[in-house]
Scaffold this active site. Structure first.
Site, short mmCIF file in Angstrom:
data_model
loop_
_atom_site.label_atom_id
_atom_site.label_comp_id
_atom_site.label_asym_id
_atom_site.label_seq_id
_atom_site.Cartn_x
_atom_site.Cartn_y
_atom_site.Cartn_z
N SER A 16 9.90 7.51 11.30
CA SER A 16 9.66 6.67 10.11
C SER A 16 10.56 7.06 8.94
O SER A 16 10.13 7.15 7.79
CB SER A 16 8.18 6.76 9.68
OG SER A 16 7.33 6.49 10.75
N LYS A 27 -8.72 -2.35 3.98
CA LYS A 27 -7.93 -1.13 3.86
C LYS A 27 -6.53 -1.41 3.32
O LYS A 27 -5.98 -0.64 2.53
CB LYS A 27 -7.84 -0.43 5.22
CG LYS A 27 -7.10 0.90 5.20
CD LYS A 27 -7.14 1.55 6.57
CE LYS A 27 -6.33 2.83 6.60
NZ LYS A 27 -6.95 3.91 5.82
N ARG A 50 -4.05 4.02 18.66
CA ARG A 50 -3.63 2.62 18.73
C ARG A 50 -3.09 2.24 20.10
O ARG A 50 -3.14 1.06 20.48
CB ARG A 50 -2.60 2.33 17.63
CG ARG A 50 -3.25 2.28 16.26
CD ARG A 50 -2.26 2.04 15.13
NE ARG A 50 -2.98 1.78 13.89
CZ ARG A 50 -2.41 1.72 12.68
NH1 ARG A 50 -1.10 1.92 12.56
NH2 ARG A 50 -3.13 1.48 11.61
N SER A 97 5.63 10.97 8.78
CA SER A 97 6.46 11.02 7.57
C SER A 97 5.62 11.28 6.33
O SER A 97 6.14 11.70 5.29
CB SER A 97 7.22 9.70 7.41
OG SER A 97 6.32 8.62 7.22
N GLN A 98 4.30 11.04 6.41
CA GLN A 98 3.44 11.26 5.25
C GLN A 98 3.34 12.73 4.89
O GLN A 98 3.16 13.08 3.72
CB GLN A 98 2.06 10.66 5.49
CG GLN A 98 2.06 9.14 5.52
CD GLN A 98 0.68 8.57 5.77
OE1 GLN A 98 -0.32 9.28 5.80
NE2 GLN A 98 0.62 7.26 5.95
N ASP A 141 4.22 0.99 12.07
CA ASP A 141 3.12 0.12 11.65
C ASP A 141 3.32 -1.32 12.11
O ASP A 141 2.41 -2.15 12.00
CB ASP A 141 2.94 0.15 10.13
CG ASP A 141 2.19 1.39 9.67
OD1 ASP A 141 1.59 2.08 10.52
OD2 ASP A 141 2.21 1.69 8.46
N LYS A 144 0.84 -1.20 0.00
CA LYS A 144 0.00 0.00 0.00
C LYS A 144 0.87 1.26 0.00
O LYS A 144 0.60 2.22 -0.71
CB LYS A 144 -0.92 -0.02 1.22
CG LYS A 144 -1.79 1.21 1.38
CD LYS A 144 -2.85 0.99 2.45
CE LYS A 144 -2.28 0.96 3.85
NZ LYS A 144 -1.98 2.30 4.40
N SER A 145 1.93 1.24 0.78
CA SER A 145 2.80 2.41 0.89
C SER A 145 3.48 2.73 -0.44
O SER A 145 3.51 3.88 -0.87
CB SER A 145 3.86 2.18 1.97
OG SER A 145 3.27 2.02 3.24
N LYS A 178 -3.29 7.61 14.38
CA LYS A 178 -3.53 6.70 13.25
C LYS A 178 -5.04 6.48 13.06
O LYS A 178 -5.85 7.28 13.49
CB LYS A 178 -2.80 5.38 13.50
CG LYS A 178 -1.28 5.51 13.56
CD LYS A 178 -0.67 5.69 12.18
CE LYS A 178 0.84 5.60 12.21
NZ LYS A 178 1.44 5.68 10.87
#
Length: 426
Positions: free
Chosen positions: A191, A407, A338, A164-165, A307, A24-25, A334
């Site tokens: 990350s 997802k 979490r 980091s996104q 993750d 996915k990344s 997230k």
């Protein structure tokens, strides 16, 4: 399969072959690069993860408009609403992407998405010259983006410890900015492997960069014609390492994975070696085997691979290994909080996850194995998959909202059945 499921595993062995979906990344980065390249870059092995499917659908219109020309030929001034549901990566990447497009959009998502902060990225984009307004709550989606960014500066700063996104979103559009971009990262970089993945994929697409100290520089430049292959998902692979760790005997072959991966979560091979799992790369994949080995490692720093946190923490809890964890700072923003979710669910087997500032320790003194356990997933795919391996220990494991795994790993339950797990209605 939107209802709950009842998971069980006759016997405590795990053997078989698993074909994992594309990362996915990697796929989400590749899709944005493909769109920004106006067709010069082609993505291969598109992931069937729901997040990637969502992003692909949103971007497909832009690809059709752009064709092979450098700039889109259609200038759509109509205000469009783009709802990306729970797809967090899509929210961050599209926030940056749409600032370069010749249109206005309202970018929104699920109820949980509206609780996930976007302000740090929006502030950086505004500094570059983007026009972005908040529709409901300051600092959170939905956001109103007016495209055709007129660049005011080529230098911005962004915190490295949040997500980091945010950094990746800026790096993906950097080469399309007329003045390029000097991105200053403030403080520690969370990350880091995900940022390195982004830069490596941009490099494959012809985009050069320079990284000195805390500054990443990308000049204005053109993409080259190339193919971007997406490799299998190491995050998805981590659940199979977990299964091997909790089994009495295990021999699992995961196809397509290589020892040299762009994905930071490939570090799971090193982490799970502490639990007696050997990883042998051969025949176009990796073979996992369980060997008897005492667990000695007490401190796990998951800063570069957050993750994997749920996977590793659940394995330690199940084995009664009172380890300490650091690098979990991003877990609270997230798909769910979490940390709180882990604390709630682990308590059902008598295990405590104790928080002390930014350090977390497992207390397994009251641990027990119930005959039946209900796992709440909190709309979080990784909660479902991280706890699923407990079926090797717990006779009846009921997992809420099985469809949540779509997802990132839609075939997860089917793959479990292929290696001997029973997946039934509760």
């Amino acid at each position: 399969m939107s209802a709950n499921i009842l998971l069980s595993k006759p016997g405590k062995t795990a053997n078989g072959t698993v074909n994992l979906t594309g990362s996915k990344s990697e796929c989400n980065r590749a899709l944005v690069i493909e769109a920004l390249s106006n067709g010069k870059v082609k993505v291969q092995n598109v992931s069937d993860a729901a997040d990637a499917v969502t992003l692909s659908k949103v971007l497909s219109y832009k690809l059709q408009v752009a064709g092979d020309t450098e700039e889109p030929t259609t200038h759509n001034t109509q205000l469009t609403t783009v709802n990306i549901g729970p797809a967090g990566t899509a929210m961050r990447f599209l926030t940056a992407y749409y600032t370069l497009q010749p249109e206005e959009v309202i970018l929104t998502g699920s109820a949980r998405m509206k609780q996930r902060p976007i302000g740090i990225l929006v502030d950086a984009l505004r500094e570059l010259g983007a026009e972005i307004d908040y529709v409901e709550n300051e600092g959170f989606p939905p956001i109103h983006i007016k495209g055709n960014l007129e660049q005011k500066t080529n230098s911005v700063s962004i915190k490295g410890s949040i997500s980091s996104q945010y950094i990746t979103a800026l790096l993906l559009i950097a080469a399309k900015l007329p003045q390029g971009l000097d991105l200053h990262i403030d403080g520690d970089l969370t990350s880091r492997p995900y940022v390195e993945m982004t830069l490596a994929m941009l490099e494959q697409a012809g985009i050069k960069h320079n990284w000195e100290g805390n500054v990443i520089s990308i000049a204005h430049q053109e993409f080259k014609e190339t193919a971007l292959p997406v490799e299998p998902d190491w995050s998805a692979a981590s659940y199979w390492f977990s299964i091997a760790a909790l089994a009495d005997e295990a021999e699992l072959f995961l196809t397509g994975l290589t020892a040299y991966s762009l994905q930071g979560d490939s570090v799971i091979t090193e982490i799970m070696a502490n639990f007696g799992i050997t990883s042998q790369f051969k025949d176009g994949g990796v073979l996992l085997k369980k060997e008897a080995k005492p667990i000695s490692k007490k401190l796990f720093d998951l800063k570069k691979c957050p993750d994997l946190a749920q996977t590793v923490i659940v394995v330690c809890a199940a084995l009664g290994h009172e380890a300490t964890f650091t690098g979990l700072e991003t877990l609270k923003i997230k798909e769910t909080d979490r940390v709180a979710a882990l604390q709630n669910e682990l308590a059902k087997m008598g295990v405590k996850l104790i928080e002390d500032n930014e350090t977390y320790t497992l207390d397994c003194g009251g641990k027990f194995i119930p005959e039946r356990m209900f796992i709440k997933t909190y709309d979080d795919h990784r909660m479902a998959m991280a706890f699923a391996p407990l079926a090797l220990l717990i006779p009846e494991l009921e997992i809420e909202d099985a469809q949540v795994v779509e997802k990132s790993y839609p075939a997860f339950w089917t793959d479990l059945e292929k290696v001997g797990f029973k997946v039934e209605a509760p």
